[in-house]
Write a protein that holds these residues in place. Structure first.
Motif, PDB file in Angstrom:
ATOM      1  N   ASN A 158      51.530 -33.871  47.966  1.00 39.06           N
ATOM      2  CA  ASN A 158      52.881 -34.048  47.433  1.00 39.06           C
ATOM      3  C   ASN A 158      53.861 -33.090  48.088  1.00 39.06           C
ATOM      4  O   ASN A 158      54.982 -33.458  48.397  1.00 39.06           O
ATOM      5  N   ASN A 159      53.443 -31.836  48.303  1.00 36.70           N
ATOM      6  CA  ASN A 159      54.314 -30.866  48.972  1.00 36.70           C
ATOM      7  C   ASN A 159      54.587 -31.281  50.402  1.00 36.70           C
ATOM      8  O   ASN A 159      55.691 -31.120  50.901  1.00 36.70           O
ATOM      9  N   LYS A 217      60.373 -35.283  53.844  1.00 39.28           N
ATOM     10  CA  LYS A 217      61.643 -35.854  53.408  1.00 39.28           C
ATOM     11  C   LYS A 217      62.797 -34.907  53.712  1.00 39.28           C
ATOM     12  O   LYS A 217      63.856 -35.331  54.168  1.00 39.28           O
ATOM     13  N   THR A 256      57.154 -33.956  50.533  1.00 39.77           N
ATOM     14  CA  THR A 256      58.461 -33.383  50.192  1.00 39.77           C
ATOM     15  C   THR A 256      59.057 -32.693  51.406  1.00 39.77           C
ATOM     16  O   THR A 256      60.244 -32.842  51.698  1.00 39.77           O
ATOM     17  N   HIS A 257      58.232 -31.953  52.141  1.00 34.90           N
ATOM     18  CA  HIS A 257      58.708 -31.271  53.345  1.00 34.90           C
ATOM     19  C   HIS A 257      59.157 -32.287  54.392  1.00 34.90           C
ATOM     20  O   HIS A 257      60.171 -32.082  55.063  1.00 34.90           O
TER      21      HIS A 257
END
Length: 92
Positions: A63-64, A70, A67-68
């Motif tokens: 998930n991280n 994006k 996010t990075h």
């Protein structure tokens, strides 16, 4: 963290997980509570719990990572727009 939980210190376990992973408070609390639900005696249970921990941590890492990605894509788009605007300004 399991050592902290085995001493019955839920708050310190939450803080430890939060600091170690950079997760938010609510996510850290949910993780520790999930871990406590699976906390039972025996080797098989411990192996199952360890597998659960690894799965939760790998899900968090995935998930991280997305996010990075994006954030980087938004940054790249912003830079391209800025370059295009500067180019157009000097064309006139």
């Amino acid at each position: 963290m399991l050592a902290i939980l085995s001493q019955g210190n839920k708050l310190n376990a939450i803080k430890y997980y939060k600091d170690a992973t950079g997760s938010g408070l609510a996510e850290s609390k949910d993780y520790v509570e999930k871990l406590m639900e699976h906390k039972v005696g025996g080797i098989a249970a411990r192996q199952s719990r360890d597998t659960d921990i690894k799965n939760i941590i790998s899900d968090h890492a995935i998930n991280n990572s997305s996010t990075h990605k994006k954030i980087l894509i938004k940054l790249l788009i912003s830079i391209l727009i800025a370059v295009a605007l500067v180019y157009l300004m000097f064309q006139f």
